[in-house]
Structures are given as structure tokens and as C-alpha cells.
Write a protein that holds these residues in place. Structure first.
Motif: not given
Length: 409
Positions: A351-357, A309-315, A207-210, A189-190
Motif C-alpha cells: 500500500d503506497n497511499n500517503e497524504d501529508g502536510q 502487468w502494473p505492479v506499482v502504479d502511483n499518482d 528500500i523498506t522491507a514490506i 516505497w517510502h
């Protein structure tokens, strides 16, 4: 350091001496951050600081150890923070240890029980889990500091090469643990963060209030704060690590972690997250006195509703390479990182997608044997679509400058 020896007596019979020692670290920092609201404040910033200047007691760490004879010892670690965002004081580690004398063939047993970190980090090897290389930990070890700790039993079998006239040591560690069923919530979530903040035993994490957590959303039963040391399902997780050390050259390790959580369980707004990951790492001495430290982690975390039921499913993945050179009173460390979270579920407005350096450069000057001045610069370039929920930029570059006075005792 303070060491006291005491003689234990019972019915007139003397037992072995007990040796008490106290170590600590005081870390006072001034800094400036070009960022948004900190993750410590429920925001989606990657840093522990909010935007602007700050002065903070970034760590007051105390490590108390008692040693009974050659094999038995105990350790309690407490930390305190005064940072203007999430001040606190409390325990971060507490354990009892049995470490026997090696056999004639070089086999040694090392057993620990209590509140502990999994044996993963190659950075955090100083007093009170501090890093001697940088002020801010890598994203990987920042996550461990935030929500990957447990109460459990760790058993290590070592084979020491010097008993075999060899420069090679080997070890195998098996850990069984509980009280970490919510591990994965904050990473989802963050996302990944970069700081030196270790969650205290009694703390919960905002937790961020999404939108998905607002009334009527699919996550509206989630509590406003996550409890990283919660036991929900009475199941035992496991972690195994194999390590090879080539003395005077370096070491390589690999491991697998599974908290074995039952995702059908939710209590008082705290969901059980099934979190599993593999990790590898190496610490090696290069020419010209340069140390190479590198680690990589890849895994998944899933949270379901009570029907499965998968509510949050992240790699997720995170990896870093650090080069550090120390000479005379100086040390310079450079670290580059890559990290991501991949959202595999269809939950709306989450939306939990994230990419960074990330890039870190740290310079340390030793004023005295226990006293160090250190300057550090961090820059994090990340893309996180969830920032649109807070009317913040999806693509964000954050920077931080810090000057620290660290005293180890």
C-alpha cells in the motif's frame, strides 16, 4: 574562494587563460528528532534523522570550476556526509558548459553536458545545491535530491530583454538524458521525505522491507536497494522548461519531465519505472522586502512485471509556499507544504497511499560574510497505511529541531 589562473601552451602557441575556482560549504548541525526510523535507514520516517538527539556533518560540499575564455567552463561538485546513518563521500554533479556571448538582438545559447539536476528547483541556489533559505529542503526538492538526477544534455535558448530595451527575459530549456530508469521507486516505497541529503553518484538507497518483497510476494525479485543512476533500457528521456523573468520583480517557470522508461525491463533486481510529471514555480519580490517562492509538481510513476502487468502504479503531487525576509544580519523563512501519493494498483501488501502536510520555520543569523548560524523547526503530519507492516502508527506527527553552523567559502 580560491582562484588560480593558468596559461595553456601547445607547440609554443598560447591559448586563452584558464581560471580555476573552488567554492564550498561546511554545515555542522546538532538536533533532536521526535520520529521513527529514518528513510535513510530503510524506515518509513520522513526525516533524515532517527529518533533522538544527533550531531552530524550534514554537508561538506566542494564546487570546482574551470573557465576557458568567455564561453567554455566545467564544474565538478562533490559532497560528504557524516550523520551516523549513511555516511559517504562522492560526486553529485559533473558537467561541461558552453555559454556564448549574446547576439545583438539578445539571443544567447547555453549548453551543458554531464551529471546534473533537471532545471527545476527554485530553493537550491547556493553552493553545492544547498538552500540559502532553510536547512531542510521542501519535500519536492528533497525527492529531486534523492533520485531525480541524470546524465544528459541540457540546451537553453535565452532572449535577454535589455537588448530590446525591455525588462522581460524569456528562456526555453530542452534536456535529453539517460541513467535514471529507477526514478519513482523511492517515492513509491517510502513516500515524500524532508531533508538536505543528496544521493551520491555511487550510492544505492535502502528500500523498506514490506511484505510484498518477502519470498513469494509480488515484489520478491526487487533488490534490497534501489540504484537511482541506473540505465536499463537504453532509451532517452526528455524535460522541457519555459521561463519568464521580469527583472527586479521575479520569475515564473513551467515544465514537463518524462524519463521514457521501458517498464518491461528488469536487470539484477532493478526495475525500470516510467515516471512523468509537470511542474510550475514562481519566485517573486513582495512589499517590505519579502520574497515569495512557490513550486508545485504533479505526476505519475509506474512499474510493471516483464509481461506488462502494473505492479506499482502511483499518482503523486507535492507543493510548497515559502516566504523569506532578509534584513541586516537576519533572515526568517516560513514554508508550508502539502503532498500525497495515490496508489492505483491492486498489488497485495504494498500500500503506497500517503497524504501529508509540513510546516518549517527557519531563522538565520550572519556572524560574518561567509558564516551563518541557523535554527530550524520542522513538523510533518502524514498518513501512510504501509506503516502497519512495521507495527508503526499509520497517522504520525514528526518533529525536528536543528541548530546549524554553516560556513561558505
Amino acid at each position: 574562494m580560491c582562484i588560480v589562473q593558468a596559461k595553456a601552451e601547445s607547440n609554443g602557441v598560447g591559448f586563452s587563460d584558464v581560471e580555476h575556482s573552488i567554492h564550498g560549504v561546511v554545515d555542522i548541525r546538532v538536533g533532536y528528532a521526535d520520529t521513527i526510523d529514518s528513510y535513510l535507514d530503510g524506515g518509513l520516517g520522513k526525516l533524515a534523522a532517527n529518533n533522538g538527539g544527533q550531531i552530524a556533518l550534514s554537508q561538506l560540499g566542494l564546487n570546482y570550476q574551470a573557465q576557458w575564455g568567455d564561453a567554455w567552463s566545467s564544474r565538478i561538485v562533490a559532497n560528504a556526509y557524516v550523520d551516523g546513518i549513511n555516511n559517504g563521500i562522492g560526486l553529485t554533479e559533473a558537467m561541461v558548459r558552453y555559454r556564448d556571448i549574446p547576439s545583438e538582438s539578445g539571443i544567447r545559447l547555453d549548453v551543458e553536458f554531464g551529471l546534473m539536476y533537471p532545471k527545476i528547483s527554485l530553493e537550491n541556489v547556493a553552493t553545492a545545491w544547498a538552500s540559502p533559505y532553510s536547512l531542510s529542503y521542501s519535500t519536492m526538492n528533497s525527492w529531486l535530491a534523492e533520485e531525480v538526477r541524470h546524465i544528459g544534455l541540457s540546451t537553453t535558448v535565452e532572449s535577454l530583454g535589455k537588448y530590446r530595451q525591455s525588462a522581460h527575459d524569456f528562456s526555453l530549456t530542452a534536456e535529453a538524458f539517460m541513467y535514471n530508469d529507477t526514478t519513482g521507486a523511492m517515492l513509491s516505497w517510502h513516500g515524500w521525505t524532508q531533508s538536505s541529503r543528496q544521493t551520491l553518484l555511487q550510492e544505492t538507497l535502502p528500500i523498506t522491507a514490506i511484505p510484498a518483497m518477502q519470498p513469494g510476494g509480488m515484489l520478491d525479485e526487487q533488490a534490497a536497494n534501489s540504484d537511482p543512476f541506473k540505465e536499463l533500457d537504453d532509451r532517452i528521456g526528455a524535460h522541457v522548461v519555459a521561463k519568464w523573468t521580469w527583472r527586479n520583480n521575479g520569475s515564473v517557470q513551467a515544465g514537463y519531465y518524462d524519463n521514457n522508461a521501458d517498464t518491461l525491463i528488469v536487470k539484477q533486481g532493478q526495475y525500470a519505472w516510467l515516471t512523468q510529471f509537470g511542474h510550475i514555480g514562481a519566485k517573486w519580490r513582495l512589499p517590505m522586502g519579502i520574497n515569495l517562492i512557490s513550486q508545485y509538481m504533479q505526476g505519475s510513476t509506474i512499474m510493471t512485471n516483464t509481461d506488462g502487468w502494473p505492479v506499482v502504479d502511483n499518482d503523486f503531487h507535492s507543493g510548497y509556499i515559502m516566504l523569506s525576509k532578509r534584513w541586516s544580519q537576519h533572515r526568517v523563512s516560513l514554508r508550508v507544504e502539502d503532498f500525497s501519493v495515490t496508489d492505483n494498483d491492486d498489488t497485495p501488501e504494498d500500500d503506497n497511499n500517503e497524504d501529508g502536510q509540513s510546516f518549517t520555520v527557519a531563522y538565520q543569523y550572519q556572524l560574518d560574510r561567509p558564516w551563518f548560524m541557523q535554527f530550524e523547526y520542522n513538523v510533518i503530519d502524514s498518513t501512510r497505511p504501509a506503516r502497519k507492516y512495521l507495527n508503526q502508527p499509520i497517522d504520525l506527527v514528526e518533529q525536528q529541531w536543528q541548530l546549524s553552523s554553516r560556513y561558505f567559502f
